[in-house]
Design a protein around this motif. Structure first.
Motif, short mmCIF file in Angstrom:
data_model
loop_
_atom_site.label_atom_id
_atom_site.label_comp_id
_atom_site.label_asym_id
_atom_site.label_seq_id
_atom_site.Cartn_x
_atom_site.Cartn_y
_atom_site.Cartn_z
N UNK A 229 0.83 -1.21 0.00
CA UNK A 229 0.00 0.00 0.00
C UNK A 229 0.87 1.26 0.00
N UNK A 230 1.96 1.24 0.74
CA UNK A 230 2.85 2.40 0.76
C UNK A 230 3.49 2.63 -0.60
N UNK A 231 3.86 1.55 -1.28
CA UNK A 231 4.41 1.68 -2.63
C UNK A 231 3.38 2.29 -3.58
N UNK A 232 2.13 1.84 -3.44
CA UNK A 232 1.08 2.38 -4.29
C UNK A 232 0.84 3.86 -4.00
N UNK A 233 0.89 4.24 -2.73
CA UNK A 233 0.64 5.63 -2.33
C UNK A 233 1.72 6.57 -2.87
N UNK A 234 2.96 6.09 -2.92
CA UNK A 234 4.10 6.97 -3.22
C UNK A 234 4.53 6.96 -4.68
N UNK A 235 3.93 6.08 -5.47
CA UNK A 235 4.35 6.00 -6.88
C UNK A 235 3.16 5.63 -7.75
N UNK A 236 3.44 5.27 -8.99
CA UNK A 236 2.37 4.95 -9.94
C UNK A 236 2.05 3.45 -9.99
N UNK A 237 2.57 2.67 -9.03
CA UNK A 237 2.33 1.23 -9.09
C UNK A 237 0.89 0.91 -8.67
N UNK A 238 0.41 -0.21 -9.18
CA UNK A 238 -0.90 -0.74 -8.81
C UNK A 238 -0.66 -2.03 -8.04
N UNK A 239 -1.36 -2.20 -6.93
CA UNK A 239 -1.28 -3.45 -6.18
C UNK A 239 -2.68 -3.99 -5.96
N UNK A 240 -2.79 -5.15 -5.32
CA UNK A 240 -4.08 -5.81 -5.21
C UNK A 240 -4.27 -6.39 -3.81
N UNK A 241 -5.53 -6.48 -3.40
CA UNK A 241 -5.90 -7.00 -2.08
C UNK A 241 -7.34 -7.50 -2.18
N UNK A 242 -7.78 -8.28 -1.19
CA UNK A 242 -9.19 -8.65 -1.17
C UNK A 242 -9.98 -7.56 -0.45
N UNK A 243 -11.28 -7.55 -0.67
CA UNK A 243 -12.14 -6.46 -0.20
C UNK A 243 -11.97 -6.17 1.29
N UNK A 244 -11.96 -7.22 2.11
CA UNK A 244 -11.98 -7.02 3.56
C UNK A 244 -10.70 -6.36 4.06
N UNK A 245 -9.62 -6.48 3.28
CA UNK A 245 -8.36 -5.88 3.68
C UNK A 245 -8.05 -4.57 2.97
N UNK A 246 -9.00 -4.09 2.14
CA UNK A 246 -8.76 -2.86 1.40
C UNK A 246 -8.68 -1.66 2.33
N UNK A 247 -7.81 -0.71 2.05
CA UNK A 247 -7.69 0.48 2.91
C UNK A 247 -8.96 1.32 2.89
#
Length: 305
Positions: A229-247
Protein backbone atom coordinates in the motif's frame (compact mmCIF):
# COMPACT_ATOMS: atom_id res chain seq x y z
CA UNK A 1 -2.52 -31.02 36.77
CA UNK A 2 1.01 -31.88 37.94
CA UNK A 3 1.39 -34.22 34.97
CA UNK A 4 0.30 -31.41 32.65
CA UNK A 5 3.13 -29.25 33.97
CA UNK A 6 5.67 -31.94 33.11
CA UNK A 7 4.11 -32.45 29.69
CA UNK A 8 4.36 -28.69 29.11
CA UNK A 9 8.09 -28.92 29.76
CA UNK A 10 8.37 -31.55 27.03
CA UNK A 11 6.22 -29.45 24.69
CA UNK A 12 8.39 -26.37 25.20
CA UNK A 13 11.54 -28.39 24.51
CA UNK A 14 9.96 -29.56 21.25
CA UNK A 15 9.03 -26.00 20.25
CA UNK A 16 12.48 -24.56 20.93
CA UNK A 17 14.52 -27.52 19.67
CA UNK A 18 17.00 -26.74 22.44
CA UNK A 19 17.09 -27.80 26.09
CA UNK A 20 18.93 -24.63 27.08
CA UNK A 21 16.48 -22.24 25.38
CA UNK A 22 13.44 -24.16 26.63
CA UNK A 23 14.85 -24.20 30.19
CA UNK A 24 15.44 -20.44 30.08
CA UNK A 25 11.87 -19.90 28.91
CA UNK A 26 10.54 -22.17 31.67
CA UNK A 27 12.86 -20.62 34.30
CA UNK A 28 14.39 -23.95 35.29
CA UNK A 29 17.85 -25.43 34.81
CA UNK A 30 18.67 -27.48 31.68
CA UNK A 31 19.58 -30.44 33.90
CA UNK A 32 16.16 -30.30 35.61
CA UNK A 33 14.43 -30.21 32.23
CA UNK A 34 16.56 -33.11 31.03
CA UNK A 35 15.51 -35.19 34.08
CA UNK A 36 11.82 -34.45 33.41
CA UNK A 37 12.18 -35.58 29.81
CA UNK A 38 14.01 -38.75 30.86
CA UNK A 39 11.22 -39.53 33.36
CA UNK A 40 8.62 -39.23 30.61
CA UNK A 41 10.70 -41.36 28.23
CA UNK A 42 11.04 -44.02 30.92
CA UNK A 43 7.27 -44.01 31.52
CA UNK A 44 6.59 -44.28 27.79
CA UNK A 45 9.28 -46.84 27.16
CA UNK A 46 10.38 -44.86 24.11
CA UNK A 47 12.79 -42.07 23.23
CA UNK A 48 11.05 -38.73 22.63
CA UNK A 49 13.99 -36.69 21.35
CA UNK A 50 17.03 -37.30 19.20
CA UNK A 51 20.03 -35.42 20.62
CA UNK A 52 22.75 -33.84 18.48
CA UNK A 53 25.25 -31.00 18.61
CA UNK A 54 22.69 -28.78 16.88
CA UNK A 55 20.02 -29.42 19.51
CA UNK A 56 17.12 -31.83 19.88
CA UNK A 57 14.36 -32.97 17.53
CA UNK A 58 11.32 -35.16 18.01
CA UNK A 59 11.43 -38.83 17.14
CA UNK A 60 8.40 -40.46 15.50
CA UNK A 61 7.26 -41.55 18.97
CA UNK A 62 7.87 -38.02 20.23
CA UNK A 63 5.71 -36.50 17.49
CA UNK A 64 2.83 -38.80 18.43
CA UNK A 65 3.24 -37.96 22.11
CA UNK A 66 3.36 -34.20 21.50
CA UNK A 67 0.17 -34.32 19.41
CA UNK A 68 -1.54 -36.09 22.30
CA UNK A 69 -0.15 -33.61 24.86
CA UNK A 70 -1.42 -30.63 22.84
CA UNK A 71 -4.82 -32.24 22.45
CA UNK A 72 -5.01 -32.80 26.21
CA UNK A 73 -3.95 -29.20 26.88
CA UNK A 74 -6.61 -27.88 24.51
CA UNK A 75 -9.26 -30.07 26.14
CA UNK A 76 -8.24 -28.92 29.63
CA UNK A 77 -8.46 -25.30 28.51
CA UNK A 78 -11.95 -25.96 27.20
CA UNK A 79 -13.02 -27.45 30.56
CA UNK A 80 -11.48 -24.54 32.48
CA UNK A 81 -13.29 -22.12 30.21
CA UNK A 82 -16.61 -23.85 30.80
CA UNK A 83 -16.09 -23.83 34.59
CA UNK A 84 -15.20 -20.15 34.57
CA UNK A 85 -18.16 -19.39 32.33
CA UNK A 86 -20.49 -21.18 34.74
CA UNK A 87 -19.07 -19.19 37.63
CA UNK A 88 -19.68 -15.92 35.81
CA UNK A 89 -15.97 -15.03 35.50
CA UNK A 90 -16.08 -15.04 31.68
CA UNK A 91 -12.34 -15.54 31.46
CA UNK A 92 -10.49 -17.33 28.71
CA UNK A 93 -8.11 -16.95 25.80
CA UNK A 94 -8.83 -16.92 22.08
CA UNK A 95 -6.01 -17.89 19.73
CA UNK A 96 -6.55 -16.85 16.13
CA UNK A 97 -4.53 -17.71 13.02
CA UNK A 98 -5.43 -15.32 10.24
CA UNK A 99 -4.52 -13.96 6.85
CA UNK A 100 -2.78 -10.59 6.78
CA UNK A 101 -5.79 -8.96 5.13
CA UNK A 102 -7.76 -9.32 8.37
CA UNK A 103 -5.47 -7.22 10.55
CA UNK A 104 -5.85 -3.82 8.89
CA UNK A 105 -9.18 -3.11 10.60
CA UNK A 106 -11.69 -5.97 10.57
CA UNK A 107 -10.22 -8.19 13.27
CA UNK A 108 -9.18 -5.31 15.55
CA UNK A 109 -12.72 -3.93 15.44
CA UNK A 110 -14.26 -7.32 16.24
CA UNK A 111 -11.89 -7.99 19.14
CA UNK A 112 -12.51 -4.52 20.60
CA UNK A 113 -16.26 -5.08 20.37
CA UNK A 114 -16.01 -8.52 22.01
CA UNK A 115 -13.88 -7.22 24.88
CA UNK A 116 -16.48 -4.61 25.73
CA UNK A 117 -18.71 -7.50 26.88
CA UNK A 118 -15.92 -9.86 28.01
CA UNK A 119 -12.98 -7.72 29.21
CA UNK A 120 -11.25 -10.63 30.96
CA UNK A 121 -10.83 -12.59 27.74
CA UNK A 122 -7.34 -12.32 26.23
CA UNK A 123 -6.39 -12.78 22.58
CA UNK A 124 -3.40 -14.12 20.69
CA UNK A 125 -3.42 -13.16 17.01
CA UNK A 126 -1.01 -14.96 14.71
CA UNK A 127 -0.69 -13.59 11.18
CA UNK A 128 0.34 -16.51 8.96
CA UNK A 129 -0.17 -17.97 5.50
CA UNK A 130 -3.00 -20.42 4.92
CA UNK A 131 -0.84 -23.55 5.10
CA UNK A 132 0.60 -22.53 8.47
CA UNK A 133 -2.87 -21.62 9.76
CA UNK A 134 -4.21 -25.09 8.96
CA UNK A 135 -1.20 -26.70 10.63
CA UNK A 136 -1.67 -24.57 13.74
CA UNK A 137 -5.27 -25.74 14.02
CA UNK A 138 -4.17 -29.37 13.66
CA UNK A 139 -1.46 -28.88 16.31
CA UNK A 140 -3.88 -27.13 18.71
CA UNK A 141 -1.78 -23.97 18.52
CA UNK A 142 -4.80 -21.96 17.35
CA UNK A 143 -8.50 -22.24 18.15
CA UNK A 144 -9.92 -20.70 14.99
CA UNK A 145 -8.57 -19.53 11.65
CA UNK A 146 -9.75 -16.89 9.21
CA UNK A 147 -8.03 -17.43 5.87
CA UNK A 148 -8.56 -16.54 2.24
CA UNK A 149 -9.05 -19.30 -0.32
CA UNK A 150 -7.74 -22.19 1.85
CA UNK A 151 -7.00 -25.54 0.30
CA UNK A 152 -9.59 -28.22 0.94
CA UNK A 153 -8.77 -30.65 3.71
CA UNK A 154 -10.88 -33.15 5.65
CA UNK A 155 -9.56 -31.84 8.98
CA UNK A 156 -10.68 -28.22 8.43
CA UNK A 157 -14.28 -27.43 9.40
CA UNK A 158 -15.64 -24.18 7.87
CA UNK A 159 -17.95 -22.20 10.14
CA UNK A 160 -18.72 -19.31 7.76
CA UNK A 161 -17.67 -18.42 4.23
CA UNK A 162 -17.72 -14.97 2.66
CA UNK A 163 -17.04 -14.39 -1.03
CA UNK A 164 -14.34 -11.81 -1.67
CA UNK A 165 -13.48 -9.91 -4.81
CA UNK A 166 -9.96 -8.77 -5.52
CA UNK A 167 -9.59 -4.98 -5.63
CA UNK A 168 -6.93 -2.81 -7.23
CA UNK A 169 -5.20 -0.26 -4.98
CA UNK A 170 -3.41 2.80 -6.29
CA UNK A 171 -2.60 6.40 -5.44
CA UNK A 172 -5.56 8.78 -5.39
CA UNK A 173 -4.05 10.71 -8.32
CA UNK A 174 -3.27 7.61 -10.40
CA UNK A 175 -4.63 7.72 -13.99
CA UNK A 176 -6.90 4.73 -13.21
CA UNK A 177 -8.32 6.22 -10.00
CA UNK A 178 -12.00 7.05 -9.92
CA UNK A 179 -13.25 4.31 -12.23
CA UNK A 180 -16.17 2.17 -10.95
CA UNK A 181 -14.34 -1.06 -11.81
CA UNK A 182 -11.25 -2.30 -13.65
CA UNK A 183 -10.17 -5.19 -15.82
CA UNK A 184 -6.72 -6.62 -15.23
CA UNK A 185 -5.83 -5.55 -18.75
CA UNK A 186 -6.47 -1.93 -17.72
CA UNK A 187 -3.61 -2.27 -15.22
CA UNK A 188 -1.17 -3.75 -17.74
CA UNK A 189 0.38 -0.41 -18.86
CA UNK A 190 1.43 0.41 -15.28
CA UNK A 191 4.07 -1.09 -12.95
CA UNK A 192 2.58 -3.74 -10.68
CA UNK A 193 3.38 -4.61 -7.04
CA UNK A 194 2.11 -8.03 -6.00
CA UNK A 195 1.91 -10.00 -2.75
CA UNK A 196 4.17 -13.04 -2.83
CA UNK A 197 3.07 -16.59 -3.61
CA UNK A 198 2.18 -17.39 0.02
CA UNK A 199 -0.95 -15.19 -0.24
CA UNK A 200 -4.32 -16.29 -1.57
CA UNK A 201 -4.68 -13.01 -3.48
CA UNK A 202 -1.57 -13.82 -5.51
CA UNK A 203 -2.81 -17.34 -6.23
CA UNK A 204 -6.14 -15.98 -7.53
CA UNK A 205 -4.40 -13.47 -9.80
CA UNK A 206 -1.94 -16.08 -11.10
CA UNK A 207 -4.83 -18.39 -12.05
CA UNK A 208 -6.64 -15.60 -13.88
CA UNK A 209 -3.52 -14.52 -15.76
CA UNK A 210 -2.62 -18.11 -16.67
CA UNK A 211 -5.66 -18.33 -18.98
CA UNK A 212 -5.54 -14.72 -20.17
CA UNK A 213 -3.60 -12.91 -22.86
CA UNK A 214 -3.01 -10.07 -20.39
CA UNK A 215 0.56 -9.73 -19.14
CA UNK A 216 1.31 -7.62 -16.08
CA UNK A 217 4.62 -5.87 -15.52
CA UNK A 218 5.39 -7.17 -12.02
CA UNK A 219 8.21 -4.98 -10.76
CA UNK A 220 7.77 -5.38 -7.01
CA UNK A 221 6.82 -8.22 -4.65
CA UNK A 222 6.38 -8.27 -0.87
CA UNK A 223 4.96 -10.40 1.92
CA UNK A 224 3.64 -7.23 3.56
CA UNK A 225 0.40 -5.60 2.45
CA UNK A 226 1.41 -2.48 4.36
CA UNK A 227 4.52 -2.21 2.19
CA UNK A 228 2.48 -2.74 -0.97
CA UNK A 229 0.00 0.00 0.00
CA UNK A 230 2.85 2.40 0.76
CA UNK A 231 4.41 1.68 -2.63
CA UNK A 232 1.08 2.38 -4.29
CA UNK A 233 0.64 5.63 -2.33
CA UNK A 234 4.10 6.97 -3.22
CA UNK A 235 4.35 6.00 -6.88
CA UNK A 236 2.37 4.95 -9.94
CA UNK A 237 2.33 1.23 -9.09
CA UNK A 238 -0.90 -0.74 -8.81
CA UNK A 239 -1.28 -3.45 -6.18
CA UNK A 240 -4.08 -5.81 -5.21
CA UNK A 241 -5.90 -7.00 -2.08
CA UNK A 242 -9.19 -8.65 -1.17
CA UNK A 243 -12.14 -6.46 -0.20
CA UNK A 244 -11.98 -7.02 3.56
CA UNK A 245 -8.36 -5.88 3.68
CA UNK A 246 -8.76 -2.86 1.40
CA UNK A 247 -7.69 0.48 2.91
CA UNK A 248 -10.47 2.75 4.13
CA UNK A 249 -10.76 6.03 2.16
CA UNK A 250 -11.30 7.91 5.44
CA UNK A 251 -8.27 6.39 7.20
CA UNK A 252 -6.00 6.35 4.14
CA UNK A 253 -7.19 9.21 1.91
CA UNK A 254 -4.12 9.03 -0.33
CA UNK A 255 -5.29 5.75 -1.87
CA UNK A 256 -7.98 4.74 -4.33
CA UNK A 257 -9.63 1.30 -4.18
CA UNK A 258 -11.38 -0.12 -7.26
CA UNK A 259 -12.92 -3.61 -7.54
CA UNK A 260 -11.85 -5.81 -10.44
CA UNK A 261 -14.61 -6.60 -12.90
CA UNK A 262 -16.53 -9.84 -12.42
CA UNK A 263 -15.53 -10.66 -16.00
CA UNK A 264 -12.02 -11.43 -14.76
CA UNK A 265 -13.33 -13.91 -12.16
CA UNK A 266 -10.80 -12.57 -9.65
CA UNK A 267 -12.50 -13.69 -6.47
CA UNK A 268 -12.37 -16.40 -3.82
CA UNK A 269 -13.71 -17.44 -0.41
CA UNK A 270 -12.74 -15.98 2.95
CA UNK A 271 -13.30 -18.84 5.40
CA UNK A 272 -13.70 -18.85 9.17
CA UNK A 273 -13.06 -22.33 10.50
CA UNK A 274 -11.71 -24.66 13.16
CA UNK A 275 -10.21 -28.10 13.48
CA UNK A 276 -12.90 -30.66 12.67
CA UNK A 277 -14.28 -32.54 15.66
CA UNK A 278 -12.81 -30.19 18.25
CA UNK A 279 -15.02 -28.63 20.93
CA UNK A 280 -13.80 -25.07 21.29
CA UNK A 281 -13.25 -23.37 24.65
CA UNK A 282 -16.20 -21.16 25.60
CA UNK A 283 -14.45 -17.85 24.84
CA UNK A 284 -13.26 -19.04 21.43
CA UNK A 285 -16.70 -20.45 20.60
CA UNK A 286 -18.41 -17.19 21.56
CA UNK A 287 -15.98 -15.14 19.49
CA UNK A 288 -16.40 -17.48 16.53
CA UNK A 289 -20.17 -16.94 16.77
CA UNK A 290 -19.66 -13.17 16.73
CA UNK A 291 -17.39 -13.39 13.68
CA UNK A 292 -19.91 -15.61 11.90
CA UNK A 293 -22.67 -13.06 12.46
CA UNK A 294 -20.47 -10.21 11.27
CA UNK A 295 -19.36 -12.03 8.13
CA UNK A 296 -22.98 -12.91 7.38
CA UNK A 297 -23.90 -9.21 7.67
CA UNK A 298 -21.09 -8.34 5.25
CA UNK A 299 -22.35 -10.96 2.82
CA UNK A 300 -25.75 -9.25 2.76
CA UNK A 301 -24.27 -5.73 2.50
CA UNK A 302 -21.17 -5.96 0.26
CA UNK A 303 -18.53 -3.24 0.56
CA UNK A 304 -18.57 -2.42 -3.15
CA UNK A 305 -21.85 -2.20 -5.04
Amino acid sequence: MRHMRIWRYVDEAARFGSLRKAAEHLNITPSALQRRIQDVEEDLGATIFERSAQGIRLTAAGESFIRWVRAQSADLERVRSQIEDLSGMRRGQVRIACSQALVSSFLAEEISSFRESFPLVSFEILVVDQGTALKMLADFEADIAIIFSPRRTAEFQPLMTLGQRVVAIMAADHPLAGRPSLRLRDCAPYPIALPDASFGTRNILDKVLAVSSTKLSVELESNSFEMLRNLARMSQVVTFQIEIGAPSPTLEPGLSVIPLSDVDLAHGPLVLGQQKGRTLPVAAAKFAEQLSRRLDEMRRTPQFA
